[in-house]
Design a protein around this motif. Structure first.
Motif, PDB file in Angstrom:
ATOM      1  N   PRO A  75       0.794  -1.238   0.000  1.00  0.00           N
ATOM      2  CA  PRO A  75       0.000   0.000   0.000  1.00  0.00           C
ATOM      3  C   PRO A  75       0.821   1.280   0.000  1.00  0.00           C
ATOM      4  O   PRO A  75       0.288   2.344  -0.314  1.00  0.00           O
ATOM      5  N   TRP A  76       2.108   1.202   0.349  1.00  0.00           N
ATOM      6  CA  TRP A  76       2.899   2.416   0.525  1.00  0.00           C
ATOM      7  C   TRP A  76       3.939   2.580  -0.565  1.00  0.00           C
ATOM      8  O   TRP A  76       4.466   1.599  -1.069  1.00  0.00           O
ATOM      9  N   ILE A  77       4.264   3.839  -0.854  1.00  0.00           N
ATOM     10  CA  ILE A  77       5.391   4.113  -1.751  1.00  0.00           C
ATOM     11  C   ILE A  77       6.114   5.370  -1.275  1.00  0.00           C
ATOM     12  O   ILE A  77       5.472   6.322  -0.806  1.00  0.00           O
ATOM     13  N   ASP A  78       7.440   5.339  -1.378  1.00  0.00           N
ATOM     14  CA  ASP A  78       8.255   6.512  -1.073  1.00  0.00           C
ATOM     15  C   ASP A  78       8.942   6.931  -2.364  1.00  0.00           C
ATOM     16  O   ASP A  78       9.758   6.184  -2.909  1.00  0.00           O
ATOM     17  N   LEU A  79       8.564   8.114  -2.851  1.00  0.00           N
ATOM     18  CA  LEU A  79       9.102   8.581  -4.130  1.00  0.00           C
ATOM     19  C   LEU A  79      10.306   9.507  -3.948  1.00  0.00           C
ATOM     20  O   LEU A  79      10.740  10.159  -4.901  1.00  0.00           O
ATOM     21  N   GLY A  80      10.819   9.570  -2.731  1.00  0.00           N
ATOM     22  CA  GLY A  80      12.044  10.313  -2.476  1.00  0.00           C
ATOM     23  C   GLY A  80      11.908  11.807  -2.680  1.00  0.00           C
ATOM     24  O   GLY A  80      12.873  12.482  -3.033  1.00  0.00           O
ATOM     25  N   MET A  81      10.704  12.333  -2.494  1.00  0.00           N
ATOM     26  CA  MET A  81      10.504  13.770  -2.703  1.00  0.00           C
ATOM     27  C   MET A  81      10.395  14.518  -1.377  1.00  0.00           C
ATOM     28  O   MET A  81       9.892  15.640  -1.333  1.00  0.00           O
ATOM     29  N   GLY A  82      10.801  13.854  -0.301  1.00  0.00           N
ATOM     30  CA  GLY A  82      10.611  14.466   1.016  1.00  0.00           C
ATOM     31  C   GLY A  82       9.195  14.193   1.494  1.00  0.00           C
ATOM     32  O   GLY A  82       8.348  13.777   0.706  1.00  0.00           O
ATOM     33  N   ARG A 192      10.916  -2.736   5.176  1.00  0.00           N
ATOM     34  CA  ARG A 192       9.598  -3.379   5.309  1.00  0.00           C
ATOM     35  C   ARG A 192       9.169  -3.958   3.969  1.00  0.00           C
ATOM     36  O   ARG A 192       9.641  -3.528   2.921  1.00  0.00           O
ATOM     37  N   ASP A 193       8.209  -4.896   4.010  1.00  0.00           N
ATOM     38  CA  ASP A 193       7.771  -5.474   2.740  1.00  0.00           C
ATOM     39  C   ASP A 193       6.416  -4.922   2.285  1.00  0.00           C
ATOM     40  O   ASP A 193       5.781  -5.470   1.403  1.00  0.00           O
ATOM     41  N   ASP A 194       5.984  -3.801   2.902  1.00  0.00           N
ATOM     42  CA  ASP A 194       4.715  -3.208   2.449  1.00  0.00           C
ATOM     43  C   ASP A 194       4.933  -1.815   1.849  1.00  0.00           C
ATOM     44  O   ASP A 194       4.003  -1.035   1.694  1.00  0.00           O
ATOM     45  N   ILE A 195       6.194  -1.510   1.539  1.00  0.00           N
ATOM     46  CA  ILE A 195       6.492  -0.200   0.967  1.00  0.00           C
ATOM     47  C   ILE A 195       7.482  -0.357  -0.198  1.00  0.00           C
ATOM     48  O   ILE A 195       8.428  -1.143  -0.103  1.00  0.00           O
ATOM     49  N   ALA A 196       7.209   0.369  -1.283  1.00  0.00           N
ATOM     50  CA  ALA A 196       8.132   0.386  -2.427  1.00  0.00           C
ATOM     51  C   ALA A 196       8.882   1.711  -2.415  1.00  0.00           C
ATOM     52  O   ALA A 196       8.374   2.718  -1.905  1.00  0.00           O
ATOM     53  N   PHE A 197      10.072   1.693  -2.968  1.00  0.00           N
ATOM     54  CA  PHE A 197      10.886   2.917  -3.066  1.00  0.00           C
ATOM     55  C   PHE A 197      11.235   3.168  -4.526  1.00  0.00           C
ATOM     56  O   PHE A 197      11.693   2.254  -5.219  1.00  0.00           O
ATOM     57  N   VAL A 198      11.014   4.410  -4.966  1.00  0.00           N
ATOM     58  CA  VAL A 198      11.397   4.817  -6.321  1.00  0.00           C
ATOM     59  C   VAL A 198      12.091   6.162  -6.197  1.00  0.00           C
ATOM     60  O   VAL A 198      11.495   7.119  -5.696  1.00  0.00           O
ATOM     61  N   GLN A 199      13.350   6.239  -6.615  1.00  0.00           N
ATOM     62  CA  GLN A 199      14.052   7.525  -6.528  1.00  0.00           C
ATOM     63  C   GLN A 199      14.733   7.857  -7.842  1.00  0.00           C
ATOM     64  O   GLN A 199      15.613   7.119  -8.295  1.00  0.00           O
ATOM     65  N   PHE A 200      14.285   8.951  -8.440  1.00  0.00           N
ATOM     66  CA  PHE A 200      14.959   9.471  -9.629  1.00  0.00           C
ATOM     67  C   PHE A 200      16.123  10.342  -9.173  1.00  0.00           C
ATOM     68  O   PHE A 200      16.013  11.060  -8.183  1.00  0.00           O
TER      69      PHE A 200
END
Ligand SMILES: Cc1cc2nc3c(=O)[nH]c(=O)nc-3n(C[C@H](O)[C@H](O)[C@H](O)COP(=O)(O)OP(=O)(O)OC[C@H]3O[C@@H](n4cnc5c(N)ncnc54)[C@H](O)[C@@H]3O)c2cc1C
Length: 399
Positions: A75-82, A192-200
């Motif tokens: 359910p979660w994503i961190d797009l590295g935008m703060g 964790r296994d419920d969050i994805a990370f995408v960083q440009f």
């Protein structure tokens, strides 16, 4: 050569083929799946299904099956935008999470489900030719035996290198993208296994991602310009992948400190290539065979499931399958064109390394940092969102 006849034959037994075959067999059609692999293996393919793709598998009746057998919700994503991570179930148009799985395990689950629904599955069978017509004919080979098999509709679902396109004379449109994407499966990733990370990292034109799967496995990708002085390929390049990953996304690097590689490593071109109107004379194309999109944006599986769902809906709604398949092809042109445009916009703002792109970023990035909703949500919420000049201008910081 022997011969037999079906309502529908799929060339290939991957996710797009199996999803369509299951639905059609359930509704009483006589369906045959021809798959060359006797056992699926890791070919480094999609394993992170976007929320709009989760809505598609729900519409196909596959959501419960995948959750039960091989998939987990992310359910979660961190797009590295703060700021805090984004929660999809409250912020996407479909109010769905993303989903993660091992691609070969997902393929086995869907193919088995198609068989249980009544489709005949032949594995270790390679299709060597398709002849359009009424009926269309498939030439299938297994060992020294070859067979001509006919159907009302043949569906080419044989992936990004589809030969069906060539046999039937579909023309391929290709938009080169000077970018490569490298993938590997790891265990021991410290997150964790419920969050994805995408960083440009727009400065060096790279992107680093971590997508959880089940059973403690994580798919890690590094996207990089093809102008880099390397092409990551084979186990000897794991160290370089890790160091480039750390250069791209320093905050994610500590997650990989104790990680161990448990699959092959390879890079793929990120070109978009597609067929206009993927149906003619008894032969339709679905999935990557119809349109292959830049893997960096993770749209391929959602598009493939949509193809299966849209073709199913048209076939079930009309006894005239020629007309139904033309209707699918017209609809495909519309939604794929929007997915393609969304990908081009993303590249122009976040990835391109030209002086024009740097100017574009100078304008767009501060505004996006202030208000992340300026980035249109196509990648996560899909191509049904409005798309026009005003959406583009807002994204590019021109208003
Ligand atoms: C590096 C990479 C990363 C990706 N990451 C993502 C992601 O994160 N999210 C996402 O949504 N998408 C992603 N994708 C895209 C996604 O993997 C594809 O869109 C999806 O696999 C397409 O499914 P398909 O069923 O059309 O084709 P495939 O999965 O390729 O299946 C085709 C099947 O046809 C069989 N076949 C081929 N030729 C024949 C023949 N002649 N006879 C019989 N059988 C045949 C093959 O064995 C195979 O099983 C990624 C792609 C790549 C390359």
């Amino acid at each position: 050569m022997s011969s037999s006849h079906y309502d529908l034959i799929t060339v290939g037994g991957g996710m797009a083929a199996s999803a369509l075959a299951k639905c059609m067999a359930e509704s009483g059609a006589k369906v045959l799946i021809l798959e060359q692999e006797t056992r699926f293996r890791d070919r480094i393919r999609g394993e992170y299904l976007m929320p709009w793709g989760v809505a598609e598998i729900t519409a196909l009746g596959l959501y419960e099956l995948l959750c039960r057998e091989c998939a987990q919700k992310i359910p979660w994503i961190d797009l590295g935008m703060g700021g805090p991570p984004r929660e999809f179930t409250t912020t996407t148009a479909q109010q769905q999470p993303a989903m993660g799985y091992s691609h070969p395990e997902m393929q086995e689950v869907l193919l088995t489900a198609a068989e249980h629904a009544g489709a005949e599955v032949r594995r270790g069978v390679t299709v060597q030719g398709v002849e359009p017509g009424e009926p269309a004919v498939v030439i299938a080979a297994s060992g020294k035996n070859s067979e001509r098999i006919s159907a009302r509709l043949v569906v080419g679902a044989n992936g990004r290198s589809s030969q069906t396109r060539k046999w039937v004379g579909f023309e391929l449109t290709k938009e080169p993208n000077p970018f490569l994407i490298c993938g590997i499966v790891l265990k021991g990733v410290a997150t964790r296994d419920d969050i994805a990370f995408v960083q440009f990292n727009p400065e060096i034109g790279t992107v680093a991602t971590i997508f959880p799967q089940t059973k403690g496995r994580f798919r890690v990708y590094l996207g990089y310009p093809s102008t880099m002085n390397y092409r990551l390929q084979g186990s000897g390049d794991v160290k370089l992948l890790f160091s480039e990953f750390a250069r791209t996304a320093p905050v994610l690097a500590p997650f990989l400190t104790s990680a161990e590689c448990i699959g092959p490593l390879a890079s793929f071109e990120a070109d978009d290539f597609w067929v206009k109107h993927p149906y003619r004379n008894g032969v339709a194309l679905i999935g990557d065979a119809a349109a292959t999109s830049d893997p960096t944006h993770g749209q391929g599986m959602a598009i493939s499931f949509r193809d299966a769902r849209v073709l199913r809906d048209h076939l079930l709604a009309s006894p005239d399958w020629d007309r139904a398949a033309h209707a699918y092809a017209s609809e495909h042109d519309e939604y794929f064109a929007k997915c393609h445009t969304a990908g081009v916009w993303q590249r122009q703002v976040f990835q391109e390394q030209t002086p024009e792109a740097r100017l574009r970023r100078q304008k767009a990035m501060p505004l996006i940092a202030e208000d992340p909703t300026r980035v249109p949500d196509y990648l996560f919420s899909g191509p049904d969102l409005p798309m026009d000049d005003s959406v583009r201008a807002r994204f590019f910081g021109e208003v």
